[in-house]
Design an enzyme around this catalytic site. Structure first.
Site, PDB file in Angstrom:
ATOM      1  N   GLY A  50       0.872  -1.161   0.000  1.00 17.48           N
ATOM      2  CA  GLY A  50       0.000   0.000   0.000  1.00 17.48           C
ATOM      3  C   GLY A  50       0.907   1.208   0.000  1.00 17.48           C
ATOM      4  O   GLY A  50       2.104   1.084   0.200  1.00 17.48           O
ATOM      5  N   CYS A  51       0.362   2.375  -0.217  1.00 17.17           N
ATOM      6  CA  CYS A  51       1.180   3.576  -0.275  1.00 17.17           C
ATOM      7  C   CYS A  51       1.710   3.917   1.114  1.00 17.17           C
ATOM      8  O   CYS A  51       2.794   4.412   1.285  1.00 17.17           O
ATOM      9  CB  CYS A  51       0.349   4.715  -0.835  1.00 17.17           C
ATOM     10  SG  CYS A  51       1.284   6.182  -1.215  1.00 17.17           S
ATOM     11  N   GLN A  52       0.919   3.644   2.124  1.00 19.96           N
ATOM     12  CA  GLN A  52       1.241   4.102   3.472  1.00 19.96           C
ATOM     13  C   GLN A  52       1.973   3.066   4.308  1.00 19.96           C
ATOM     14  O   GLN A  52       2.916   3.371   5.005  1.00 19.96           O
ATOM     15  CB  GLN A  52      -0.053   4.474   4.189  1.00 19.96           C
ATOM     16  CG  GLN A  52      -0.770   5.637   3.561  1.00 19.96           C
ATOM     17  CD  GLN A  52      -0.363   6.956   4.179  1.00 19.96           C
ATOM     18  OE1 GLN A  52      -0.147   7.051   5.370  1.00 19.96           O
ATOM     19  NE2 GLN A  52      -0.256   7.978   3.368  1.00 19.96           N
ATOM     20  N   SER A 118      -5.093   3.994   1.089  1.00 23.65           N
ATOM     21  CA  SER A 118      -4.011   3.282   0.406  1.00 23.65           C
ATOM     22  C   SER A 118      -3.207   2.420   1.370  1.00 23.65           C
ATOM     23  O   SER A 118      -2.011   2.338   1.300  1.00 23.65           O
ATOM     24  CB  SER A 118      -3.054   4.273  -0.250  1.00 23.65           C
ATOM     25  OG  SER A 118      -3.753   5.102  -1.107  1.00 23.65           O
TER      26      SER A 118
END
Lengths: 139, 410
Positions: A50-52, A118
């Site tokens: 995920g982005c985070q 995200s």
């Protein structure tokens, strides 16, 4: 316990909280309790990016039932993952595949599935279902 | 309490209707201004006014609405020219934002003038949008990408930069201000050094334009790109400045209407600057509203805005520094109002979620600067960034919010 019985149980637990902090403290606690994955299982194959934050998911198929283990760097995600495992782990691929995870909405955590977060949680649900489809075909 | 402001912040806040709302039952604290600033009513009204009264396709129409739309569109170009200190409106190309500006230069200047064996220099604190277009070009043409290292303080290592320069370097692409750290880079010096070797310089101004005045002629920048939405203007539009002789020498970017003079199946001739680079119907309404945004900031006074933001930054830096286990990432001597931090033992995503529950909007993650995060051995940071409408009380809310997050997680 069926998938829906576990979901209803979680919804009942959350009904006790009347403010956001209590709710999150409970989730954080669930995150701390999730035993996670040993380092050697946090592989590129198991990662759900995920982005985070990163989430790792491992699946085992035993006696016709699917079991999940997972881990994340972020504690709130870990807490949410703990609940997902509690709901889905130990059920047959068909049951998992057909599951409607309504508890996420009922406990007010839908935003964690939203794209903006995200955080890999939505991808995690999808990956659990993918495992169910794959093992369902094998079974 | 610090109250040296010339600006009436409460009055300014009233210009931004979005700020007056509750998030998760608490008054919104918006500290994600480096991602995008909020828009004043004047800008919102300018967009509505355009569609309500002036909408028409620009340039070729002979009817009144087309003339009005064209007049306002071109007036905005003149406003941008003045804002950047460019010598001619021919040097101002409207784009969809900084990213498109950079890609335009990579695809036209880059493809035509940079060859196999040449080198491009970027810095270690670039946004992905000022890395990836150059990597794509390098891969396509066999060009080498060199990187200016970042010091522990979050500044560019200028000595290392000088050592990277040579006759092989054809372009240097660096940001004016780092989006992750807030560092103001010495771009005038960077440009002067590059020019000694005949290299051209592109400045990514996305994070600079809302904080201070830009003078592309004083900087001697060859290209300067920025986005409207980071300086109180609309999303999805921005501008690219380029020196006229360079823009004239460059081939067009996209083909289509507007960018041509004559089209036949045998030969097409291209339009003059700046239209050569503006194929298709542009984002007219937002271009028009950018002028309003520039006027809004001018009316407040850019020095006043900077003074207020500096005050918030130094207060927040002081307050956050006192929080145990909190480390500020990026301690450059010259910074804009961006405060990136990490807290020992806490993932930035958890900070973001728990602050949001307290009505506080910060950005968490790698801020599209993964190489920079790797430089600091981090997966990401939490970033609070302040704009003219933010207050000391809001910084206090952030501090209290962080204490609460720590208490919940540790």
């Amino acid at each position: 316990m069926t998938i829906n019985e576990t979901q209803d149980e979680i919804i009942e637990e959350f009904a006790l909280f009347d403010d956001w902090a209590d709710k999150y403290e409970y989730i954080i606690d669930l995150g701390k309790k999730l035993k996670g994955l040993p380092e050697e299982q946090k592989t590129e194959d198991n990662i759900i990016k995920g982005c985070q934050s990163r989430v790792w998911l491992n699946a085992r198929f035993e006696n016709g039932e699917l079991f999940f283990d997972a881990d994340s760097e972020a504690i709130i995600v870990k807490g949410l993952v703990n609940m997902l495992i509690r709901v889905l782990s130990g059920h047959t691929p068909n049951e998992i595949n057909a599951a409607d995870l309504y508890f996420i909405d009922k406990i007010g955590m839908t935003s964690h599935l939203a794209q903006t977060r995200s955080n890999g949680l939505a991808s995690m649900v999808k990956q659990m279902k993918n495992y169910a489809i794959a093992y369902g075909l094998k079974a | 309490m610090i109250t040296t402001d010339i600006l009436d912040i409460q009055k300014i806040r009233a210009d931004f209707p979005i700020l007056n709302q509750e998030i998760n039952g608490k008054k919104l604290v918006y500290f994600d201004n480096a991602a995008t600033t909020q828009k004043p009513t004047a800008v919102i009204n300018a967009i509505a006014h355009y569609y309500n009264f002036d909408n028409a396709n620009i340039h070729r129409g002979i009817h009144t609405l087309a003339e009005r739309a064209t007049r306002d569109f071109e007036a905005s170009r003149e406003a941008v020219r003045e804002f950047l200190g460019a010598s001619s409106i021919e040097e101002i190309i409207f784009t969809s934002g900084t990213t498109q500006g950079i890609n335009l230069v990579a695809s036209t200047f880059g493809r035509k003038f940079i060859k196999e064996g040449d080198e491009i220099i970027v810095s270690g604190m670039e946004h992905h949008s000022n890395i990836v277009p150059w990597q794509m070009l390098c891969e396509e043409k066999g060009i080498t990408l060199k990187v200016i290292p970042v010091t522990e303080q979050g500044e560019l290592d200028m000595e290392a930069y000088e050592n990277l320069l040579s006759e092989k370097v054809k372009l240097v692409a660096v940001n004016h201000v780092s989006n992750s750290l807030g560092t103001i880079n010495p771009v005038k010096e960077i440009i002067a050094l590059a020019h000694e070797y005949g290299a051209k310089v592109l400045i990514d101004g996305a994070q600079a334009t809302s904080h201070f005045n830009i003078d592309v002629q004083d900087l001697d920048a060859d290209f300067y790109a920025f986005s409207a939405h980071k300086l109180y203007g609309p999303t999805g539009m921005g501008a690219l400045y380029g020196k006229k002789e360079l823009l004239n020498a460059m081939p067009p970017y996209m083909g289509g209407g507007e960018m041509i003079k004559d089209v036949s199946f045998e030969k097409t001739t291209y339009n003059e600057l700046p239209y050569k680079f503006e194929a298709g119907t542009p984002n007219i309404a937002d271009v028009v509203a950018l002028k309003t945004a520039l006027e809004y900031a001018d009316a407040l006074g850019r020095e006043n805005i900077a003074a207020h933001e500096d005050m918030l930054l130094s207060y927040a830096t002081e307050q956050l520094s006192e929080i145990e286990g909190l480390r500020i990432i990026g301690q450059a001597k010259k910074k804009v109002s961006v405060l990136s931090f990490v807290i020992d033992g806490i993932h930035h995503q958890d900070i973001g979620v728990l602050l949001d529950n307290q009505g506080i909007a910060v950005r968490t993650g790698h801020h599209c600067t993964q190489p920079l995060m790797q430089r600091f051995n981090l997966l990401g940071t939490s970033r609070a960034s302040f704009a003219v409408y933010n207050t000391i009380e809001e910084v206090d809310r952030l501090v209290a919010g962080i204490h609460r997050v720590k208490k919940m997680l540790l």
